[in-house]
Scaffold this motif. Sequence first.
Motif, PDB file in Angstrom:
ATOM      1  N   THR A 100     105.245   8.232 -25.776  1.00 23.43           N
ATOM      2  CA  THR A 100     104.568   8.828 -24.626  1.00 23.43           C
ATOM      3  C   THR A 100     104.075   7.795 -23.621  1.00 23.43           C
ATOM      4  OG1 THR A 100     102.354   8.805 -25.603  1.00 23.43           O
ATOM      5  CG2 THR A 100     103.742  10.711 -26.096  1.00 23.43           C
ATOM      6  N   THR A 101     104.360   6.514 -23.852  1.00 19.83           N
ATOM      7  CA  THR A 101     103.829   5.492 -22.946  1.00 19.83           C
ATOM      8  C   THR A 101     104.373   5.685 -21.537  1.00 19.83           C
ATOM      9  OG1 THR A 101     105.543   3.935 -23.636  1.00 19.83           O
ATOM     10  CG2 THR A 101     103.430   3.774 -24.739  1.00 19.83           C
ATOM     11  N   GLU A 102     103.474   5.536 -20.576  1.00 22.46           N
ATOM     12  CA  GLU A 102     103.844   5.770 -19.181  1.00 22.46           C
ATOM     13  C   GLU A 102     104.722   4.660 -18.622  1.00 22.46           C
ATOM     14  OE1 GLU A 102     101.788   6.608 -14.853  1.00 22.46           O
ATOM     15  OE2 GLU A 102     100.520   6.471 -16.617  1.00 22.46           O
ATOM     16  N   ASN A 103     104.396   3.433 -18.965  1.00 23.69           N
ATOM     17  CA  ASN A 103     105.154   2.287 -18.461  1.00 23.69           C
ATOM     18  C   ASN A 103     105.750   1.523 -19.633  1.00 23.69           C
ATOM     19  OD1 ASN A 103     104.617   2.563 -15.599  1.00 23.69           O
ATOM     20  ND2 ASN A 103     102.498   2.113 -16.147  1.00 23.69           N
ATOM     21  N   PRO A 104     107.003   1.810 -19.959  1.00 27.28           N
ATOM     22  CA  PRO A 104     107.636   1.148 -21.102  1.00 27.28           C
ATOM     23  C   PRO A 104     107.670  -0.370 -20.917  1.00 27.28           C
ATOM     24  CG  PRO A 104     109.062   2.834 -20.139  1.00 27.28           C
ATOM     25  CD  PRO A 104     107.882   2.696 -19.247  1.00 27.28           C
ATOM     26  N   ASP A 105     107.550  -1.072 -22.026  1.00 24.68           N
ATOM     27  CA  ASP A 105     107.590  -2.525 -22.013  1.00 24.68           C
ATOM     28  C   ASP A 105     108.194  -2.996 -23.330  1.00 24.68           C
ATOM     29  OD1 ASP A 105     105.561  -2.003 -23.837  1.00 24.68           O
ATOM     30  OD2 ASP A 105     103.969  -2.835 -22.600  1.00 24.68           O
ATOM     31  N   LYS A 165     112.468   6.322 -17.530  1.00 24.63           N
ATOM     32  CA  LYS A 165     111.923   5.283 -16.668  1.00 24.63           C
ATOM     33  C   LYS A 165     112.447   3.928 -17.130  1.00 24.63           C
ATOM     34  CE  LYS A 165     107.712   4.028 -14.389  1.00 24.63           C
ATOM     35  NZ  LYS A 165     106.314   4.271 -14.207  1.00 24.63           N
ATOM     36  N   ASN A 166     112.594   3.021 -16.188  1.00 24.53           N
ATOM     37  CA  ASN A 166     113.037   1.646 -16.447  1.00 24.53           C
ATOM     38  C   ASN A 166     114.330   1.624 -17.247  1.00 24.53           C
ATOM     39  OD1 ASN A 166     110.728   1.033 -15.048  1.00 24.53           O
ATOM     40  ND2 ASN A 166     109.596   0.307 -16.803  1.00 24.53           N
ATOM     41  N   ASP A 167     114.362   0.875 -18.325  1.00 27.67           N
ATOM     42  CA  ASP A 167     115.571   0.714 -19.135  1.00 27.67           C
ATOM     43  C   ASP A 167     115.578   1.606 -20.367  1.00 27.67           C
ATOM     44  OD1 ASP A 167     116.664  -1.169 -17.463  1.00 27.67           O
ATOM     45  OD2 ASP A 167     115.732  -2.853 -18.507  1.00 27.67           O
ATOM     46  N   ASN A 168     114.836   2.687 -20.363  1.00 28.57           N
ATOM     47  CA  ASN A 168     114.716   3.521 -21.555  1.00 28.57           C
ATOM     48  C   ASN A 168     116.041   4.092 -22.048  1.00 28.57           C
ATOM     49  OD1 ASN A 168     112.054   3.161 -22.113  1.00 28.57           O
ATOM     50  ND2 ASN A 168     111.369   5.124 -21.323  1.00 28.57           N
ATOM     51  N   GLU A 169     117.023   4.246 -21.165  1.00 31.46           N
ATOM     52  CA  GLU A 169     118.307   4.815 -21.609  1.00 31.46           C
ATOM     53  C   GLU A 169     119.003   3.927 -22.633  1.00 31.46           C
ATOM     54  OE1 GLU A 169     119.265   2.267 -18.118  1.00 31.46           O
ATOM     55  OE2 GLU A 169     117.841   3.900 -18.369  1.00 31.46           O
ATOM     56  N   LYS A 170     118.654   2.648 -22.666  1.00 30.11           N
ATOM     57  CA  LYS A 170     119.249   1.733 -23.643  1.00 30.11           C
ATOM     58  C   LYS A 170     118.675   1.922 -25.040  1.00 30.11           C
ATOM     59  CE  LYS A 170     119.796  -1.959 -20.249  1.00 30.11           C
ATOM     60  NZ  LYS A 170     119.298  -3.294 -19.879  1.00 30.11           N
ATOM     61  N   TYR A 171     117.464   2.451 -25.121  1.00 37.17           N
ATOM     62  CA  TYR A 171     116.740   2.463 -26.388  1.00 37.17           C
ATOM     63  C   TYR A 171     116.452   3.860 -26.944  1.00 37.17           C
ATOM     64  CZ  TYR A 171     115.996  -2.248 -24.712  1.00 37.17           C
ATOM     65  OH  TYR A 171     116.198  -3.509 -24.233  1.00 37.17           O
ATOM     66  N   PHE A 172     116.565   4.875 -26.107  1.00 34.23           N
ATOM     67  CA  PHE A 172     116.210   6.229 -26.518  1.00 34.23           C
ATOM     68  C   PHE A 172     117.394   7.160 -26.341  1.00 34.23           C
ATOM     69  CE2 PHE A 172     112.266   4.102 -25.522  1.00 34.23           C
ATOM     70  CZ  PHE A 172     111.441   4.483 -26.563  1.00 34.23           C
ATOM     71  N   ASP A 173     117.394   8.260 -27.096  1.00 32.46           N
ATOM     72  CA  ASP A 173     118.507   9.212 -27.071  1.00 32.46           C
ATOM     73  C   ASP A 173     118.319  10.329 -26.060  1.00 32.46           C
ATOM     74  OD1 ASP A 173     119.636   7.880 -29.355  1.00 32.46           O
ATOM     75  OD2 ASP A 173     118.158   8.933 -30.588  1.00 32.46           O
ATOM     76  N   PHE A 174     117.078  10.685 -25.785  1.00 32.10           N
ATOM     77  CA  PHE A 174     116.790  11.820 -24.912  1.00 32.10           C
ATOM     78  C   PHE A 174     115.658  11.417 -23.983  1.00 32.10           C
ATOM     79  CE2 PHE A 174     114.992  16.007 -23.903  1.00 32.10           C
ATOM     80  CZ  PHE A 174     116.131  16.721 -23.615  1.00 32.10           C
ATOM     81  N   LEU A 175     115.901  11.506 -22.681  1.00 29.73           N
ATOM     82  CA  LEU A 175     114.908  11.102 -21.695  1.00 29.73           C
ATOM     83  C   LEU A 175     114.445  12.305 -20.894  1.00 29.73           C
ATOM     84  CD1 LEU A 175     116.610   7.840 -20.402  1.00 29.73           C
ATOM     85  CD2 LEU A 175     114.858   8.068 -22.163  1.00 29.73           C
ATOM     86  N   ILE A 176     113.153  12.335 -20.608  1.00 28.04           N
ATOM     87  CA  ILE A 176     112.561  13.426 -19.833  1.00 28.04           C
ATOM     88  C   ILE A 176     112.059  12.842 -18.527  1.00 28.04           C
ATOM     89  CG2 ILE A 176     110.696  15.119 -19.746  1.00 28.04           C
ATOM     90  CD1 ILE A 176     111.019  15.344 -22.806  1.00 28.04           C
ATOM     91  N   LYS A 177     112.548  13.405 -17.423  1.00 24.94           N
ATOM     92  CA  LYS A 177     112.197  12.900 -16.100  1.00 24.94           C
ATOM     93  C   LYS A 177     110.943  13.590 -15.603  1.00 24.94           C
ATOM     94  CE  LYS A 177     113.960  11.241 -11.909  1.00 24.94           C
ATOM     95  NZ  LYS A 177     113.520   9.884 -11.858  1.00 24.94           N
ATOM     96  N   LEU A 178     109.956  12.785 -15.274  1.00 22.13           N
ATOM     97  CA  LEU A 178     108.724  13.256 -14.645  1.00 22.13           C
ATOM     98  C   LEU A 178     108.423  12.318 -13.494  1.00 22.13           C
ATOM     99  CD1 LEU A 178     106.500  13.865 -17.794  1.00 22.13           C
ATOM    100  CD2 LEU A 178     107.475  15.616 -16.341  1.00 22.13           C
ATOM    101  N   GLU A 179     107.980  12.879 -12.388  1.00 21.25           N
ATOM    102  CA  GLU A 179     107.604  12.043 -11.253  1.00 21.25           C
ATOM    103  C   GLU A 179     106.317  11.299 -11.593  1.00 21.25           C
ATOM    104  OE1 GLU A 179     109.655  11.605  -8.790  1.00 21.25           O
ATOM    105  OE2 GLU A 179     110.975  13.092  -9.668  1.00 21.25           O
ATOM    106  N   ASP A 180     106.155  10.099 -11.050  1.00 18.39           N
ATOM    107  CA  ASP A 180     104.975   9.285 -11.361  1.00 18.39           C
ATOM    108  C   ASP A 180     103.682  10.028 -11.069  1.00 18.39           C
ATOM    109  OD1 ASP A 180     106.399   7.130 -12.291  1.00 18.39           O
ATOM    110  OD2 ASP A 180     106.459   6.129 -10.356  1.00 18.39           O
TER     111      ASP A 180
END
Length: 161
Positions: free
Chosen positions: A97-102, A122-137
Amino acid sequence: HRSKEVHNIESTKTIGLMFDVTDEATWKVINRFSNEMKKMGKEVLILGRKRTKNIDFVITSTNVIVCELEDFNFWGIPKNYPIGNFFNRHYDILIDTTENPDFYSYYASVRTLADFKIARDKNDNEKYFDFLIKLEDEDFSVLSFLKQTLHYLDLINLEKK
């Protein structure tokens, strides 16, 4: 190495949940989500990362681990047993649930043995996660992210084996 497997809310038995300990309101959302999942028969293990010292509202237990910067070495790798225990357990679903992945989020995702990994788009999350949920900042909150996560998990229709 892990075997990727899509899960919906019905097929999920274990959930690993990561969050940044920022304020009491966020903790209440995380705790409420965990309690609701437990009522549904899901086992939930929570890993929270503290960024400041003066946080006394999070209640730790066998299912809630809170870590601090001192718990990681120079490269950001955990030094203590409870955090390593979180990473070495198997989960049907890992939710970040982290807002700013690092590096912390990415390392946790790579190390955690989860079939299905969910995070914010957000950021490079597609490299590490299987399912991404888009939310505006401007719309991002842990509550809205978890609501969207449950919504999409509920929509997934798995064929019976």
